[in-house]
Design an enzyme around this catalytic site. Structure first.
Site, PDB file in Angstrom:
ATOM      1  CG  PHE A   7      -1.914  -1.006   1.364  1.00 20.96           C
ATOM      2  CD1 PHE A   7      -3.091  -0.944   0.639  1.00 20.96           C
ATOM      3  CD2 PHE A   7      -1.718  -2.079   2.233  1.00 20.96           C
ATOM      4  CE1 PHE A   7      -4.061  -1.930   0.763  1.00 20.96           C
ATOM      5  CE2 PHE A   7      -2.678  -3.067   2.367  1.00 20.96           C
ATOM      6  CZ  PHE A   7      -3.851  -2.999   1.628  1.00 20.96           C
ATOM      7  CG  ASP A   8       0.879   5.902  -1.583  1.00 22.07           C
ATOM      8  OD1 ASP A   8       2.023   6.228  -1.226  1.00 22.07           O
ATOM      9  OD2 ASP A   8      -0.047   6.724  -1.728  1.00 22.07           O
TER      10      ASP A   8
END
Length: 218
Positions: A7-8
């Site tokens: 995930f960003d």
């Protein structure tokens, strides 16, 4: 068969959008002989490193004082202005229960990354955390995603990078991983689709549907 999700952070699982914009506008308000930047002008540059953005906004190469001012303002207002996007906590918990390995790949520095993950009880779910200070070449270069996959022993063909910015999609593509954009990105779904992500999430729970389809889990 997706077994790893990266995930960003900002704009993807944590809603820091208004904090980021207000932090930029606060710092830029102190620049002499400079017209104020609007949120519409700021948004297209979000996702890169803070230094890159400050150079763009200020037109100067040396931006350490601007970065310092940004982080000071950001730290003061962080508690009041930051929250997870809808369904993030439940989806992360569900992915963990399903045996999916997760990590964070961000252009934030490590202290602020750990701070927000700890605040929302997400840190223990993340088996690797790659920040801007952990790489030589930040996103959109392949290095951040490659580093995360190496630390996890992940197969690129089974790894999905989820992000709200073109640089997230490009970093995943450059590393040979799958990519997913998020339609709640301030940049807009149309912009992200222009970079050819493998998937588009309109709700964080879409990730559960995607993993079920890819892994055969029910």
């Amino acid at each position: 068969m997706i077994d790893t999700v990266l995930f960003d952070l900002d704009g993807t699982i944590i809603d820091t959008n208004e904090l980021i914009i207000s932090s930029f506008q606060h710092v830029m308000g102190g620049w002499e002989h400079s017209a104020p930047w609007t949120r519409e002008q700021i948004i297209p540059h979000m996702g890169g490193t803070l230094e890159q953005q400050m150079r763009t906004f200020s037109g100067q190469e040396e931006v350490s004082e601007y970065v310092k001012g940004y982080r000071a303002y950001n730290d003061i207002h962080h508690e009041a202005m930051v929250r997870p996007f809808p369904h993030v906590i439940e989806v992360v918990e569900a992915l963990h229960q399903a045996g999916i390995v997760m990590g964070v790949v961000t252009t934030k520095i490590r202290p602020s990354t750990l701070k927000v993950l700890e605040r929302f009880d997400l840190l223990n779910y993340m088996k690797t955390i790659v920040t801007v200070t952990d790489v030589t070449n930040p996103k959109p270069h392949a290095e951040p995603v490659l580093k995360a996959m190496t630390e996890l022993g992940a197969d690129p063909a089974k790894t999905l990078m989820v992000g709200d910015s073109p640089v997230d999609i490009q970093s995943a593509q450059n590393a040979g991983a799958l990519s997913a954009g998020v339609a709640w990105s301030l940049k807009g779904e149309t912009i992200l689709n222009g970079y050819g992500p493998d998937h588009m999430l309109h709700d964080m729970r879409d990730l559960l549907k995607l993993i079920r389809i890819e892994t055969g889990r029910s």
